[in-house]
Design an enzyme around this catalytic site. Structure first.
Site, short mmCIF file in Angstrom:
data_model
loop_
_atom_site.label_atom_id
_atom_site.label_comp_id
_atom_site.label_asym_id
_atom_site.label_seq_id
_atom_site.Cartn_x
_atom_site.Cartn_y
_atom_site.Cartn_z
CB CYS A 1 -0.95 0.01 1.19
SG CYS A 1 -2.08 -1.38 1.20
CG HIS B 1 -3.32 3.44 2.54
ND1 HIS B 1 -3.65 3.23 1.23
CD2 HIS B 1 -3.51 2.25 3.18
CE1 HIS B 1 -4.02 1.96 1.08
NE2 HIS B 1 -3.95 1.36 2.24
CG ASN C 1 -6.82 -0.84 1.31
OD1 ASN C 1 -6.08 -0.36 0.45
ND2 ASN C 1 -6.37 -1.40 2.43
O1 UT7 Z 1 -3.98 -1.35 3.44
C1 UT7 Z 1 -3.14 -1.85 4.43
C2 UT7 Z 1 -3.64 -1.52 5.70
N1 UT7 Z 1 -4.85 -2.25 6.06
C3 UT7 Z 1 -5.56 -1.72 7.01
O2 UT7 Z 1 -5.24 -0.65 7.44
C4 UT7 Z 1 -6.70 -2.50 7.64
C5 UT7 Z 1 -6.60 -2.38 9.13
N2 UT7 Z 1 -7.63 -3.04 9.90
C6 UT7 Z 1 -8.93 -2.67 9.86
O3 UT7 Z 1 -9.32 -1.79 9.12
C7 UT7 Z 1 -9.89 -3.34 10.82
O4 UT7 Z 1 -9.17 -4.07 11.78
C8 UT7 Z 1 -10.92 -4.28 10.13
C9 UT7 Z 1 -11.91 -3.43 9.34
C10 UT7 Z 1 -10.22 -5.23 9.21
C11 UT7 Z 1 -11.69 -5.05 11.18
O5 UT7 Z 1 -12.30 -4.18 12.09
P1 UT7 Z 1 -12.27 -4.50 13.65
O6 UT7 Z 1 -13.05 -3.45 14.32
O7 UT7 Z 1 -10.82 -4.65 14.04
O8 UT7 Z 1 -13.08 -5.86 13.73
P2 UT7 Z 1 -12.58 -7.29 14.27
O9 UT7 Z 1 -11.55 -7.88 13.41
O10 UT7 Z 1 -12.31 -7.14 15.72
O11 UT7 Z 1 -13.91 -8.14 14.12
C12 UT7 Z 1 -14.99 -7.93 15.00
C13 UT7 Z 1 -16.08 -8.92 14.68
C14 UT7 Z 1 -15.61 -10.38 14.68
O12 UT7 Z 1 -16.64 -11.13 15.28
P3 UT7 Z 1 -16.50 -11.66 16.78
O13 UT7 Z 1 -15.27 -12.53 16.78
O14 UT7 Z 1 -16.35 -10.43 17.63
O15 UT7 Z 1 -17.79 -12.38 17.00
C15 UT7 Z 1 -15.53 -10.71 13.21
O16 UT7 Z 1 -15.76 -12.08 12.96
O17 UT7 Z 1 -16.62 -8.67 13.38
C16 UT7 Z 1 -16.65 -9.89 12.64
N3 UT7 Z 1 -16.48 -9.58 11.24
C17 UT7 Z 1 -17.50 -9.28 10.42
N4 UT7 Z 1 -18.83 -9.19 10.63
C18 UT7 Z 1 -19.59 -8.84 9.59
C19 UT7 Z 1 -15.32 -9.53 10.54
N5 UT7 Z 1 -15.58 -9.17 9.27
C20 UT7 Z 1 -16.93 -9.02 9.17
C21 UT7 Z 1 -17.78 -8.66 8.12
N6 UT7 Z 1 -19.11 -8.58 8.37
N7 UT7 Z 1 -17.32 -8.38 6.89
#
Ligand code: UT7
Length: 325
Positions: free
Chosen positions: A115, A252, A282
Site C-alpha cells: 500500500c 492511505h 482500499n
Molecule cells: O492497506 C493496508 C492496511 N490495512 C488496514 O489498514 C486494515 C486495518 N484493519 C482494519 O481496518 C480493521 O481491523 C478491520 C476493518 C479489518 C476489522 O475491524 P475490527 O473493528 O478490528 O473488527 P474485528 O476484526 O475485531 O472483528 C470484529 C467482529 C468479529 O466477530 P466476533 O469474533 O467479535 O464475534 C468478526 O468475525 O466482526 C466480525 N467480522 C464481520 N462481521 C460482519 C469480521 N468481518 C466481518 C464482516 N461482516 N465483513
C-alpha cells in the site's frame, strides 16, 4: 538556495466500471452494510472484470499525460507501485511503456511496497529528477486486488477494490523554500518483523501460486495510525512547514477510522482530510494517486495547495510526501 523540484504537472485515474456495493457483498458472505460502513467507512468499491493492472494503468496514464499536455514520448521514466502485476516478470511499467509506445531505451520498473507503493515510487522518481538523471516521469499506483481476494472470507473481501492513478512529474527550478511548488520532502520506512501481520499467501518461490490476502486486522490497524502520523510529521518537519500551513492531508485510504485517527493526532478538522475510501475501498498502491487525481480533477485541491501524503502497508512499509501542487 536554488534547487530542482519535481512538480506535478498532470494527473489521471481510472476505475473499472463494475461497482460492488456492501449490499452486493451481503449476498456473497455473511456481512451487511451496517457492519462494513461503521467498521471501515466503505460503501462501495470497483472491481475489474478482465481488465489487467496494465490495462487500467494505461487509462489513468493517458488522462495524466493529456492533463499535462504531453505525449508518452516526453516521458523519461515509468515507475509503477503495485502488488498485483500482470506477470511475475516483466514489470507492469515495462508493459505500459510497450503498449503506450514509450521511447525505446528509457527506464521502466515496478516498486513492491504494497500500500506504500505509490509513495515509494514517487520518492524514487523525485530523487532521480533531483539528481538530474531524468526530467519527466510517469508515476503510477495501480491494483487489481480482486484477483487476490478470497471472496469467501468476510474478514478481508469487504475491504479491497481495484483502480489506478497516475501523476506526471517534471523538473522545475525552485528557490529551496516551502513556497516552491513540487515535492518538498519525502520519507520512507519499513519494519520486516511485521511481515506476517499482512501478506498475500502465495509466491513464486513458495507456493508457485498468487495466493490470497491474509491480514491480522487489529495489528495492522494499531500500527497504521502511528505510522501514518510518523510519516506525516516527518515530511512536515523536513519541509519546514507547520500543521496549520497544510491545506490537505491525504492518508492511505484503508479505513475511515484510521484516517480520522491520524487527523485527531494532529488536531486537524475533518474538512482538511481527503477521503475516498467510501467509494473506492482500499485500493492499496492506487489509493493515493486515485484520491489525489479525483481531488485535483474536481477542483477541491487547487494549484498552490500544500498536501501531506502518507501511506502504510504490508511489510510493514510506510512513508510520506509533502507536495505543493
Ligand atoms: O492497506 C493496508 C492496511 N490495512 C488496514 O489498514 C486494515 C486495518 N484493519 C482494519 O481496518 C480493521 O481491523 C478491520 C476493518 C479489518 C476489522 O475491524 P475490527 O473493528 O478490528 O473488527 P474485528 O476484526 O475485531 O472483528 C470484529 C467482529 C468479529 O466477530 P466476533 O469474533 O467479535 O464475534 C468478526 O468475525 O466482526 C466480525 N467480522 C464481520 N462481521 C460482519 C469480521 N468481518 C466481518 C464482516 N461482516 N465483513
Amino acid at each position: 538556495m536554488k534547487c530542482i523540484r519535481s512538480e506535478i504537472i498532470g494527473w489521471g485515474h481510472y476505475l473499472p466500471p463494475k461497482v460492488l456495493t456492501n449490499d452486493d457483498l451481503s449476498k456473497m458472505v455473511d456481512t451487511n452494510d451496517e457492519w462494513i460502513s461503521t467498521r471501515t467507512g466503505i460503501k462501495s468499491r470497483h472491481v475489474s472484470e478482465g481488465q489487467t493492472t496494465a490495462d487500467i494503468s494505461v487509462k489513468a496514464s493517458e488522462m495524466a499525460l493529456k492533463n499535462a499536455g504531453l505525449t508518452i514520448s516526453d516521458i523519461d521514466l515509468i515507475v509503477v507501485g503495485t502488488l498485483t502485476p500482470d506477470n511475475t516478470t516483466p514489470s507492469v511499467a515495462a508493459k505500459i511503456g510497450g503498449v503506450m509506445g514509450a521511447r525505446p531505451g528509457m527506464p521502466t520498473f515496478d516498486v513492491a511496497a504494497a500500500c506504500s507503493g505509490f509513495v515509494y515510487a514517487l520518492t524514487v522518481a523525485d530523487n532521480m529528477i533531483r539528481l538530474g538523471q531524468i526530467k519527466t516521469a510517469l508515476v503510477i499506483g495501480a491494483e487489481t486486488l480482486s484477483n487476490i481476494v478470497d471472496w469467501t472470507d468476510r474478514n478481508t473481501c469487504v475491504l479491497f477494490g481495484d483502480g489506478a492513478g497516475a501523476v506526471v512529474i517534471r523538473a522545475k527550478e525552485g528557490d529551496g523554500t516551502s513556497q516552491d511548488t513540487g515535492i518538498l520532502s519525502t520519507r520512507l520506512y519499513s519494519d520486516g518483523s511485521q511481515y506476517n501481520s499482512l501478506y498475500v499467501s502465495g509466491g513464486v518461490s513458495t507456493t508457485k501460486t498468487a495466493g490470497f490476502v491474509v491480514m491480522n486486522g487489529k495489528e495492522v490497524f494499531k500500527f497504521a495510525v502511528g505510522a501514518l502520523a510518523e510519516a506525516s510529521e516527518a515530511v512536515m518537519k523536513d519541509g519546514g512547514v507547520s500543521v496549520d500551513e497544510v491545506d490537505w492531508f491525504l492518508p492511505h485510504q484503508a479505513n475511515i477510522r484510521i484516517i480520522e485517527g491520524v487527523g485527531h493526532k494532529f488536531g486537524i478538522s475533518d474538512d482538511k482530510i481527503i477521503v475516498t475510501v467510501d467509494h473506492h475501498g482500499n485500493t492499496s498502491a492506487a489509493s493515493i494517486p486515485l484520491a489525489l487525481s479525483e481531488s485535483l480533477e474536481s477542483g477541491k485541491v487547487k494549484k498552490g495547495d500544500l498536501v501531506v501524503i502518507s501511506a502504510m502497508g504490508a511489510g510493514f512499509t510506510w512513508g510520506g510526501v509533502l507536495v505543493r501542487i
